[in-house]
Design a protein around this motif. Structure first.
Motif, PDB file in Angstrom:
ATOM      1  N   GLU A 102       0.834  -1.207   0.000  1.00  0.00           N
ATOM      2  CA  GLU A 102       0.000   0.000   0.000  1.00  0.00           C
ATOM      3  C   GLU A 102       0.866   1.253   0.000  1.00  0.00           C
ATOM      4  N   ILE A 103       1.885   1.263   0.842  1.00  0.00           N
ATOM      5  CA  ILE A 103       2.763   2.431   0.969  1.00  0.00           C
ATOM      6  C   ILE A 103       3.548   2.664  -0.315  1.00  0.00           C
ATOM      7  N   ILE A 104       4.196   1.620  -0.815  1.00  0.00           N
ATOM      8  CA  ILE A 104       5.021   1.782  -2.011  1.00  0.00           C
ATOM      9  C   ILE A 104       4.148   2.076  -3.219  1.00  0.00           C
ATOM     10  N   GLY A 105       2.958   1.477  -3.278  1.00  0.00           N
ATOM     11  CA  GLY A 105       2.037   1.752  -4.382  1.00  0.00           C
ATOM     12  C   GLY A 105       1.597   3.199  -4.411  1.00  0.00           C
ATOM     13  N   THR A 106       1.303   3.755  -3.230  1.00  0.00           N
ATOM     14  CA  THR A 106       0.916   5.162  -3.135  1.00  0.00           C
ATOM     15  C   THR A 106       2.055   6.070  -3.595  1.00  0.00           C
ATOM     16  N   ALA A 107       3.273   5.763  -3.153  1.00  0.00           N
ATOM     17  CA  ALA A 107       4.434   6.582  -3.525  1.00  0.00           C
ATOM     18  C   ALA A 107       4.738   6.477  -5.017  1.00  0.00           C
ATOM     19  N   ILE A 108       4.638   5.270  -5.572  1.00  0.00           N
ATOM     20  CA  ILE A 108       4.906   5.085  -7.002  1.00  0.00           C
ATOM     21  C   ILE A 108       3.840   5.793  -7.841  1.00  0.00           C
ATOM     22  N   ALA A 109       2.581   5.679  -7.436  1.00  0.00           N
ATOM     23  CA  ALA A 109       1.507   6.356  -8.174  1.00  0.00           C
ATOM     24  C   ALA A 109       1.722   7.865  -8.167  1.00  0.00           C
ATOM     25  N   ALA A 110       2.121   8.413  -7.015  1.00  0.00           N
ATOM     26  CA  ALA A 110       2.376   9.858  -6.928  1.00  0.00           C
ATOM     27  C   ALA A 110       3.545  10.250  -7.817  1.00  0.00           C
ATOM     28  N   ALA A 111       4.604   9.441  -7.825  1.00  0.00           N
ATOM     29  CA  ALA A 111       5.771   9.744  -8.656  1.00  0.00           C
ATOM     30  C   ALA A 111       5.405   9.675 -10.135  1.00  0.00           C
ATOM     31  N   ALA A 112       4.669   8.648 -10.524  1.00  0.00           N
ATOM     32  CA  ALA A 112       4.273   8.501 -11.931  1.00  0.00           C
ATOM     33  C   ALA A 112       3.383   9.660 -12.361  1.00  0.00           C
ATOM     34  N   ASP A 113       2.453  10.055 -11.500  1.00  0.00           N
ATOM     35  CA  ASP A 113       1.584  11.196 -11.815  1.00  0.00           C
ATOM     36  C   ASP A 113       2.397  12.466 -11.991  1.00  0.00           C
ATOM     37  N   ARG A 114       3.380  12.690 -11.108  1.00  0.00           N
ATOM     38  CA  ARG A 114       4.211  13.886 -11.193  1.00  0.00           C
ATOM     39  C   ARG A 114       4.995  13.914 -12.490  1.00  0.00           C
ATOM     40  N   VAL A 115       5.577  12.783 -12.862  1.00  0.00           N
ATOM     41  CA  VAL A 115       6.371  12.726 -14.090  1.00  0.00           C
ATOM     42  C   VAL A 115       5.484  12.994 -15.297  1.00  0.00           C
ATOM     43  N   VAL A 116       4.315  12.386 -15.327  1.00  0.00           N
ATOM     44  CA  VAL A 116       3.410  12.574 -16.462  1.00  0.00           C
ATOM     45  C   VAL A 116       2.930  14.016 -16.525  1.00  0.00           C
ATOM     46  N   GLU A 117       2.510  14.584 -15.382  1.00  0.00           N
ATOM     47  CA  GLU A 117       1.989  15.954 -15.367  1.00  0.00           C
ATOM     48  C   GLU A 117       3.067  16.975 -15.701  1.00  0.00           C
ATOM     49  N   GLU A 118       4.217  16.856 -15.080  1.00  0.00           N
ATOM     50  CA  GLU A 118       5.257  17.875 -15.219  1.00  0.00           C
ATOM     51  C   GLU A 118       6.133  17.651 -16.433  1.00  0.00           C
ATOM     52  N   GLY A 119       6.246  16.397 -16.872  1.00  0.00           N
ATOM     53  CA  GLY A 119       7.125  16.094 -17.984  1.00  0.00           C
ATOM     54  C   GLY A 119       6.446  16.166 -19.331  1.00  0.00           C
ATOM     55  N   GLY A 120       5.154  16.401 -19.327  1.00  0.00           N
ATOM     56  CA  GLY A 120       4.444  16.516 -20.587  1.00  0.00           C
ATOM     57  C   GLY A 120       4.284  15.190 -21.307  1.00  0.00           C
ATOM     58  N   LEU A 121       4.313  14.073 -20.569  1.00  0.00           N
ATOM     59  CA  LEU A 121       4.200  12.776 -21.207  1.00  0.00           C
ATOM     60  C   LEU A 121       2.758  12.384 -21.482  1.00  0.00           C
ATOM     61  N   ALA A 122       1.823  13.085 -20.880  1.00  0.00           N
ATOM     62  CA  ALA A 122       0.407  12.772 -21.098  1.00  0.00           C
ATOM     63  C   ALA A 122      -0.036  13.324 -22.440  1.00  0.00           C
ATOM     64  N   PRO A 123      -0.945  12.638 -23.096  1.00  0.00           N
ATOM     65  CA  PRO A 123      -1.438  13.177 -24.368  1.00  0.00           C
ATOM     66  C   PRO A 123      -2.127  14.513 -24.136  1.00  0.00           C
ATOM     67  N   LYS A 124      -1.964  15.393 -25.082  1.00  0.00           N
ATOM     68  CA  LYS A 124      -2.589  16.710 -24.958  1.00  0.00           C
ATOM     69  C   LYS A 124      -4.090  16.574 -25.109  1.00  0.00           C
ATOM     70  N   LYS A 125      -4.799  17.354 -24.297  1.00  0.00           N
ATOM     71  CA  LYS A 125      -6.256  17.350 -24.377  1.00  0.00           C
ATOM     72  C   LYS A 125      -6.685  18.094 -25.629  1.00  0.00           C
ATOM     73  N   PRO A 126      -7.726  17.603 -26.281  1.00  0.00           N
ATOM     74  CA  PRO A 126      -8.213  18.345 -27.451  1.00  0.00           C
ATOM     75  C   PRO A 126      -8.847  19.650 -27.000  1.00  0.00           C
TER      76      PRO A 126
END
Length: 137
Positions: A102-126
């Motif tokens: 639970e702990i590591i999953g929460t931390a990994i999810a937060a890290a992945a979200d940060r990378v996607v949000e800040e790194g521009g890896l998410a597809p651009k919204k139309p």
């Protein structure tokens, strides 16, 4: 700080944070990119699945505990410099695998979200703007 996961183990308070330093340390240790390491740790789980408890439970048979332990080691380093692998093993054993997951999953999810949000890896919204003809018909 956003993404920090505090928890208690072995009679002490710990904070796990898989920030930039931890991600870079993981990349150095494993000689591959952050998302490739995530995929190695959980080969049957996609990035979008980390918040889906049912998918995570089904994927548990493929989890690489050693890789998740590396996430914990590097994730603890910011707030607990000098923590070693033996101590991380003891923390995991004290927590039990379910709570550790639970702990590591929460931390990994937060890290992945940060990378996607800040790194521009998410597809651009139309664009939500509707185009209509101007002038009279």
């Amino acid at each position: 700080m956003r993404g920090e996961v505090p928890f208690d183990a072995m009679g002490a308070r710990w904070t796990l944070f898989i920030g930039t330093a931890a991600q870079c340390a993981l990349e150095e240790e494993h000689d591959k990119g952050f998302f490739a390491i995530l995929q190695d740790a959980m080969p049957s789980v996609g990035l979008g699945d980390v918040d889906d408890k049912a998918k995570m439970a089904a994927a548990a048979r493929d989890l690489r505990i050693g890789t998740l332990r590396s996430f914990a080691l590097h994730g603890l380093a910011k707030h607990h410099p000098g923590v070693g692998m033996a101590e991380v093993n003891d923390i995991i054993d004290d927590l039990g695998f379910k709570r550790f997951g639970e702990i590591i999953g929460t931390a990994i999810a937060a890290a992945a979200d940060r990378v996607v949000e800040e790194g521009g890896l998410a597809p651009k919204k139309p664009s939500t703007r509707t185009r209509r003809p101007t002038g009279k018909p």
